[in-house]
Design a protein around this motif. Structure first.
Motif, PDB file in Angstrom:
ATOM      1  N   ASP A 217      71.065  87.411  43.021  1.00  0.00           N
ATOM      2  CA  ASP A 217      72.433  87.901  42.873  1.00  0.00           C
ATOM      3  C   ASP A 217      73.060  87.209  41.659  1.00  0.00           C
ATOM      4  N   ASP A 218      74.367  87.269  41.540  1.00  0.00           N
ATOM      5  CA  ASP A 218      75.031  86.748  40.338  1.00  0.00           C
ATOM      6  C   ASP A 218      74.814  85.250  40.128  1.00  0.00           C
TER       7      ASP A 218
ATOM      8  N   ASN B 284      71.242  91.971  42.284  1.00  0.00           N
ATOM      9  CA  ASN B 284      70.970  92.786  41.093  1.00  0.00           C
ATOM     10  C   ASN B 284      69.478  93.006  40.854  1.00  0.00           C
TER      11      ASN B 284
ATOM     12  N   ASP C 205      73.839  96.127  47.687  1.00  0.00           N
ATOM     13  CA  ASP C 205      74.441  94.878  47.214  1.00  0.00           C
ATOM     14  C   ASP C 205      74.112  93.669  48.091  1.00  0.00           C
TER      15      ASP C 205
ATOM     16  N   THR D 127      71.716  87.919  35.546  1.00  0.00           N
ATOM     17  CA  THR D 127      71.783  89.380  35.397  1.00  0.00           C
ATOM     18  C   THR D 127      70.509  90.095  35.852  1.00  0.00           C
TER      19      THR D 127
ATOM     20  N   ASN E  85      70.438  99.634  44.625  1.00  0.00           N
ATOM     21  CA  ASN E  85      70.408  98.929  43.335  1.00  0.00           C
ATOM     22  C   ASN E  85      69.010  98.870  42.740  1.00  0.00           C
TER      23      ASN E  85
END
Length: 447
Positions: A197-198, A182, A117, A231, A98
């Motif tokens: 992360d999210d 991310n 991830d 994000t 990523n």
């Protein structure tokens, strides 16, 4: 330094190199998922969906070709991540890289962080051009000698050998993220880094793998009340206590780690009021920020949403100081872009070395440059057709209606499967790297 094109600061971009296979049949594993120059620009790393990291090194400029900068050639290739399986959740964990982030160089070796991830790894890339010979208890082929046969004492010596580049994992930072990572960002103190992360952001020490500190947590008690996700996140380039994170609602929050251990209360909130005339069913989707990057100076930050790039002054939260439309002609096509899922594409953006020009990608293998000083912009294309050595890139124009001119391309004939999501700019020179599916294009200004 770099101008986007036109005016007194005109820069003519020309083709330098292209890496990757020409085949029309692209293997999923070969799709490039991240591109990153190191701090000197001598090395360029790419990660792909197959979990591999390929590092290119810039060759020294040749004396018989002074007008041409050194080319980038493969320096090291290694498998960073393997596919895994989470048995508790019955989920496959992809090997796709990523993000890659280089650490500032402190000795002869180079270090980089790569993440999929779930797991972040610290890699050491080092060179070896000597090997020890003349052991007392070992033969040259590695077999051990009988100690009773050793009658003399030898001093081992180093002998020259062919250069070997070794990539070795030094740290593995795992089991800290419930959701997909991310972003990773190295702090200016060179001792810590963050991973986002999210719903959460964690702070790590580069030396400690078994624990991290949760510094942002936006997960609601009831997941049905979830309205936004994180994000992207990045540390300030020279203030080690400051970082920002962007959200799917189009907001950017700046946090100060001196204020509290858990930075759920932001110090500043950057948000632009929505123009009511542009309100549509897709407004929320296209306002989601896909990338945030601080300028090298630390005074500004740039955000990329689906249709535009915005430059924010850290001292002014109410609205961006500059807004650049990347592909406004797609506003009328949002319905079909929603149906083919392209509306969820995450475009990245980058600054040039002195923060005067910004670059981001678009569809049809187009990429856009915006010169902040001259308020000029240019659309260029990464394609095999213009890949003759040092051939100058012709600016491309998209026809938005009416009669199409000879050199223009119609909006309806744009190829949405060809997209440039990942771009990188050399920290000192006018050299850019642009990823198109499985190919890496390198362009430079015409000297």
């Amino acid at each position: 330094m770099a101008g986007a094109g036109g005016g007194g600061n005109d820069v003519q971009w020309c083709f330098s190199q292209v890496k990757g296979a020409i085949d029309d049949d692209v293997a999923e594993a070969d799709i490039i998922s991240t591109v990153e120059f190191n701090h000197s620009g001598e090395l360029l790393a790419t990660g792909d969906k197959g979990g591999r990291v390929v590092i290119f090194q810039q060759e020294l400029e040749s004396k018989n070709q002074p007008q041409c900068r050194g080319e980038y050639n493969v320096y090291s290739t290694f498998q960073s991540h393997e596919p895994e399986f989470d048995y508790l959740k019955s989920l496959e964990i992809e090997e796709k890289i990523n993000k890659i982030r280089w650490l500032p160089q402190k000795n002869a070796a180079q270090f980089l962080l790569s993440t999929n991830d779930k797991t972040i790894k610290l890699w050491k890339i080092s060179e070896r051009d000597k090997r020890p010979e003349g052991y007392n208890l070992k033969e040259e082929d590695g077999r051990y000698r009988d100690p009773t046969t050793v009658t003399t004492l030898r001093v081992p010596v180093f002998q020259p050998m062919d250069l070997m580049v070794e990539a070795s994992p030094r740290r593995v930072f795992a089991n800290a993220h419930t959701y997909h990572i991310n972003s990773i960002s190295v702090n200016s103190d060179c001792e810590t880094y963050l991973s986002a992360d999210d719903l959460r952001i964690n702070l790590w020490n580069l030396e400690i793998t078994d624990r991290s500190f949760n510094i942002v947590d936006i997960k609601p008690a009831n997941m049905e009340e979830l309205t936004e996700v994180i994000t992207a996140a990045e540390f300030h380039p020279n203030q080690c206590n400051t970082f920002v994170y962007s959200s799917s609602k189009g907001t950017i929050r700046l946090c100060d780690m001196r204020a509290s251990a858990l930075c759920d209360q932001h110090s500043k909130l950057f948000e632009e009021p929505e123009d009511p005339s542009n309100r549509s069913f897709f407004s929320e989707i296209i306002s989601s920020i896909s990338d945030v990057k601080f300028s090298h100076s630390g005074r500004y930050m740039m955000t990329r949403d689906y249709l535009s790039v915005k430059i924010w002054d850290l001292n002014m939260e109410s609205r961006p100081v500059e807004t650049y439309q990347v592909h406004e002609y797609l506003r009328s096509k949002l319905c079909s872009l929603y149906e083919n899922d392209c509306i969820f594409d995450k475009f990245e953006c980058c600054w040039n070395g002195n923060d005067s020009v910004v670059m981001t990608g678009s569809y049809n293998n187009f990429f856009r440059m915006f010169d902040r000083g001259y308020r000029q912009d240019v659309t260029l294309e990464a394609s095999r057709e213009s890949s003759k050595p040092r051939s100058v890139l012709k600016p491309r124009k998209v026809c938005t209606g009416g009669k199409r001119k000879k050199d223009e391309i119609s909006v309806d004939s744009l190829d949405f499967n060809k997209k440039i999501l990942h771009t990188a700019w050399h920290p000192q020179d006018n050299i850019i790297a642009v990823a198109t599916t499985n190919n890496l294009y390198i362009f430079q200004d015409k000297l």
